[in-house]
Motif scaffolding. Structure first.
Motif, PDB file in Angstrom:
ATOM      1  N   CYS A 294       0.833  -1.208   0.000  1.00  0.00           N
ATOM      2  CA  CYS A 294       0.000   0.000   0.000  1.00  0.00           C
ATOM      3  C   CYS A 294       0.869   1.260   0.000  1.00  0.00           C
ATOM      4  N   ALA A 295       1.954   1.239   0.768  1.00  0.00           N
ATOM      5  CA  ALA A 295       2.862   2.396   0.782  1.00  0.00           C
ATOM      6  C   ALA A 295       3.501   2.607  -0.585  1.00  0.00           C
ATOM      7  N   LYS A 296       3.858   1.521  -1.275  1.00  0.00           N
ATOM      8  CA  LYS A 296       4.430   1.647  -2.612  1.00  0.00           C
ATOM      9  C   LYS A 296       3.429   2.262  -3.582  1.00  0.00           C
ATOM     10  N   LEU A 297       2.164   1.847  -3.498  1.00  0.00           N
ATOM     11  CA  LEU A 297       1.143   2.428  -4.373  1.00  0.00           C
ATOM     12  C   LEU A 297       0.933   3.907  -4.076  1.00  0.00           C
ATOM     13  N   ALA A 298       0.907   4.279  -2.795  1.00  0.00           N
ATOM     14  CA  ALA A 298       0.723   5.688  -2.433  1.00  0.00           C
ATOM     15  C   ALA A 298       1.903   6.538  -2.924  1.00  0.00           C
ATOM     16  N   MET A 299       3.122   6.028  -2.780  1.00  0.00           N
ATOM     17  CA  MET A 299       4.289   6.766  -3.255  1.00  0.00           C
ATOM     18  C   MET A 299       4.281   6.894  -4.780  1.00  0.00           C
ATOM     19  N   THR A 300       3.802   5.859  -5.461  1.00  0.00           N
ATOM     20  CA  THR A 300       3.726   5.932  -6.924  1.00  0.00           C
ATOM     21  C   THR A 300       2.724   6.987  -7.365  1.00  0.00           C
ATOM     22  N   ILE A 301       1.570   7.058  -6.695  1.00  0.00           N
ATOM     23  CA  ILE A 301       0.572   8.085  -7.019  1.00  0.00           C
ATOM     24  C   ILE A 301       1.159   9.481  -6.790  1.00  0.00           C
ATOM     25  N   LEU A 302       1.828   9.666  -5.664  1.00  0.00           N
ATOM     26  CA  LEU A 302       2.444  10.962  -5.373  1.00  0.00           C
ATOM     27  C   LEU A 302       3.483  11.329  -6.425  1.00  0.00           C
ATOM     28  N   MET A 303       4.296  10.369  -6.836  1.00  0.00           N
ATOM     29  CA  MET A 303       5.360  10.646  -7.791  1.00  0.00           C
ATOM     30  C   MET A 303       4.795  11.014  -9.163  1.00  0.00           C
ATOM     31  N   ILE A 304       3.806  10.246  -9.641  1.00  0.00           N
ATOM     32  CA  ILE A 304       3.226  10.525 -10.960  1.00  0.00           C
ATOM     33  C   ILE A 304       2.482  11.855 -10.950  1.00  0.00           C
ATOM     34  N   SER A 305       1.776  12.155  -9.865  1.00  0.00           N
ATOM     35  CA  SER A 305       1.087  13.450  -9.770  1.00  0.00           C
ATOM     36  C   SER A 305       2.080  14.597  -9.757  1.00  0.00           C
ATOM     37  N   HIS A 306       3.197  14.411  -9.083  1.00  0.00           N
ATOM     38  CA  HIS A 306       4.240  15.435  -9.058  1.00  0.00           C
ATOM     39  C   HIS A 306       4.815  15.656 -10.458  1.00  0.00           C
ATOM     40  N   TRP A 307       5.079  14.572 -11.183  1.00  0.00           N
ATOM     41  CA  TRP A 307       5.559  14.714 -12.562  1.00  0.00           C
ATOM     42  C   TRP A 307       4.520  15.403 -13.439  1.00  0.00           C
ATOM     43  N   GLY A 308       3.247  15.052 -13.227  1.00  0.00           N
ATOM     44  CA  GLY A 308       2.185  15.699 -14.005  1.00  0.00           C
ATOM     45  C   GLY A 308       2.111  17.188 -13.745  1.00  0.00           C
ATOM     46  N   ALA A 309       2.284  17.597 -12.483  1.00  0.00           N
ATOM     47  CA  ALA A 309       2.266  19.025 -12.154  1.00  0.00           C
ATOM     48  C   ALA A 309       3.420  19.760 -12.830  1.00  0.00           C
ATOM     49  N   CYS A 310       4.598  19.180 -12.796  1.00  0.00           N
ATOM     50  CA  CYS A 310       5.753  19.816 -13.439  1.00  0.00           C
ATOM     51  C   CYS A 310       5.570  19.884 -14.953  1.00  0.00           C
ATOM     52  N   LEU A 311       5.053  18.803 -15.544  1.00  0.00           N
ATOM     53  CA  LEU A 311       4.834  18.796 -16.988  1.00  0.00           C
ATOM     54  C   LEU A 311       3.778  19.819 -17.405  1.00  0.00           C
ATOM     55  N   TRP A 312       2.713  19.943 -16.626  1.00  0.00           N
ATOM     56  CA  TRP A 312       1.652  20.898 -16.956  1.00  0.00           C
ATOM     57  C   TRP A 312       2.149  22.338 -16.826  1.00  0.00           C
ATOM     58  N   TYR A 313       3.024  22.576 -15.858  1.00  0.00           N
ATOM     59  CA  TYR A 313       3.603  23.908 -15.729  1.00  0.00           C
ATOM     60  C   TYR A 313       4.493  24.238 -16.914  1.00  0.00           C
ATOM     61  N   VAL A 314       5.287  23.268 -17.370  1.00  0.00           N
ATOM     62  CA  VAL A 314       6.147  23.495 -18.537  1.00  0.00           C
ATOM     63  C   VAL A 314       5.303  23.813 -19.760  1.00  0.00           C
ATOM     64  N   CYS A 315       4.189  23.098 -19.954  1.00  0.00           N
ATOM     65  CA  CYS A 315       3.316  23.365 -21.098  1.00  0.00           C
ATOM     66  C   CYS A 315       2.716  24.760 -21.021  1.00  0.00           C
ATOM     67  N   GLY A 316       2.366  25.218 -19.811  1.00  0.00           N
ATOM     68  CA  GLY A 316       1.789  26.552 -19.669  1.00  0.00           C
ATOM     69  C   GLY A 316       2.791  27.666 -19.836  1.00  0.00           C
TER      70      GLY A 316
END
Length: 519
Positions: free
Chosen positions: A212-234
């Motif tokens: 469960c901790a691995k899944l939670a960390m994976t969600i956090l990591m992918i969301s963090h990458w998505g935030a950085c990618l969306w900022y770069v696009c903007g």
């Protein structure tokens, strides 16, 4: 009696031979060492051994590596998207670069398991394996790290060649490449398994919570990458030539800070991944393309996440199903018979303890071990049965010369399951195996022995100890049993054929000579 005296005499001679050979060997080593010291070549006598992949130092190093990988996965995308730099980030860049440089060197001196499961400890084979697997990727990403650090250390380079430094910012992506490579090579598994195993030894089952901790960390990591990618696009509206972006539209309404823009992008990453729909309307081609790719990837990840979480929950429920049903039945029984609270608590505690005391498993109980190669199985059996071999004088002496003797002997090991009342061997049978009881209860029944119409020994019965050899004298002489070996309960027996043990002894001259003298 004569046979036992002969064996005792030969064993004493073999022990003296071992002591003399070992002392002469030590004298040769000491004289050679003195020669090296006199010639100024003392370093030639040092024996370097590769690091075992399951040693404490390896596990500690892997834990530190996993921590730095998580750090890189969070800081590198943020630094690339917001183009930030600080003394703390620069210091950590030096730390991670030096750490992965040490890791590169240690990979040439860390043992590994071959495809057949055998532990490879030769430095030449270790280096060849690493050079043909991950070395090129590691040296490429590490070279870019050092080039970037050296470029930042040169004063005035940013004003003289700003374009060169902008290119070096993309060298940080090599650390993301390293992240995927290390995950692919199983760094997390090397950290996870020792933690779960150590917790299980303390009576704690953390396997479900670790997943469960691995899944939670994976969600956090992918969301963090998505935030950085969306900022770069903007922030790339000038590069795309569109002139509009979600950042410009938002900045016209409110005054935005870097922290606010990050949290806004993080909210977009989480909501878009799980809902499959962006609450922000893409305003240019780059944002539209990024949004579509992220939605497709999010749908795949959410499907995988849901199935993995459901599988872990079902497995957790099944593992405790018997315990839950038994405790519910006990609770119903105590309520129906109106058992008082003190006795009920004692009964609950006693029943709970019976579930925590797990039955000891043997190799035949683990079906997955049958899929392994003979080499790694022999290494496992050497670890399991080494103490039993040390109880036999000849094996104990020969192991001083040949550390691989027990492993070779274990290659011919086979297992036999016997039921209650079944004979393993009978009275008067010629014995051509050495036996070892792994589990259960086995009884040796010796019939009355009559010699020249006189009863030499009466009938006797003896319980055979677990993990101890039986009929070991069959190794050195033709042995006929005077009694029978019978299972008193369902048992597992390990069998070592005498011919296979003789073949294991013949591998080295020392052990072959000792075995010939012993037999």
């Amino acid at each position: 009696e004569g046979t036992m005296q002969r064996v005792s005499s030969l064993l004493s001679n073999a022990s003296n031979f071992a002591s003399e050979s070992k002392s002469s060997k030590y004298e040769a080593v000491n004289s050679k060492e003195d020669e090296y010291i006199d010639n100024g070549k003392w370093w030639q006598n040092l024996q370097l051994r590769p690091l075992h992949p399951s040693s404490f130092m390896s596990m500690l190093f892997n834990l530190l590596a996993a921590t730095l990988l998580f750090y890189d996965s969070m800081t590198v995308p943020y630094a690339l998207a917001w183009d930030v730099s600080s003394d703390a980030l620069d210091l950590m860049t030096w730390v991670t670069t030096v750490f992965w440089s040490i890791d590169l060197c240690l990979n040439f001196g860390t043992s590994y398991h071959s495809d057949e499961g055998e532990l490879v400890t030769q430095f030449r084979s270790i280096a060849k394996h690493y050079l043909t697997t991950w070395f090129l990727i590691d040296i490429f990403s590490l070279s870019l790290d050092w080039v970037g650090l050296l470029a930042q250390a040169i004063p005035g380079l940013e004003t003289q060649g700003g374009g060169f430094l902008r290119v070096l910012r993309f060298a940080k992506l090599s650390r993301m490449v390293r992240l995927f490579v290390k995950l692919r090579s199983g760094y997390l598994a090397r950290v996870e398994k020792p933690i779960v195993r150590a917790a299980r030894d303390m009576g704690l089952d953390l396997a479900f919570y670790v997943q469960c901790a691995k899944l939670a960390m994976t969600i956090l990591m992918i969301s963090h990458w998505g935030a950085c990618l969306w900022y770069v696009c903007g922030s790339a509206h000038g590069f795309t030539g569109a002139g509009v972006s979600w950042q410009l539209e938002l900045s016209e309404e409110i005054e935005t800070s870097s922290f606010y823009m990050y949290t806004y992008g993080l909210y977009w990453g989480v909501s878009t991944m799980f809902s499959g729909n962006s609450f922000l309307v893409p305003l240019n081609f780059l944002e539209s393309f990024c949004c579509q790719v992220y939605i497709i990837f999010g749908a795949l990840f959410v499907s995988l996440f849901t199935s993995t979480l459901a599988a872990n929950l079902i497995q957790e429920q099944l593992s405790h199903r018997e315990e839950v049903e038994s405790m519910n039945c006990l609770s119903m029984f105590l309520e129906q018979h109106k058992v008082h609270d003190a006795l009920s608590s004692a009964l609950y505690e006693a029943v709970t303890k019976t579930f925590s005391d797990q039955e000891e498993l043997n190799e035949p109980n683990v079906s997955s071990l049958s899929r392994l190669h003979t080499a790694i199985l022999s290494e496992l059996r050497q670890f399991l049965y080494h103490a039993a071999f040390q109880d036999v004088g000849l094996f104990r002496i020969c192991c001083k010369f040949d550390s691989e003797l027990v492993k070779r002997c274990c290659k011919c090991c086979s297992y036999r399951e016997v039921m209650t009342g079944e004979d393993i061997f009978g009275s008067g049978q010629d014995i051509d195996h050495l036996y070892m009881v792994l589990s259960g209860s086995v009884v040796y029944i010796r019939a009355p022995h009559v010699l020249k119409e006189r009863v030499v020994s009466s009938m006797s019965q003896k319980i055979v100890l677990v993990k101890k050899f039986l009929c070991e004298m069959a190794f050195c002489t033709d042995w006929t049993s005077l009694g029978s070996l019978k299972a008193d309960s369902p048992s597992y027996i390990a069998q070592f054929p005498v011919d296979g043990l003789h073949h294991a002894f013949s591998a080295l001259p020392y052990t072959a000579r000792l075995a010939a003298a012993y037999c």
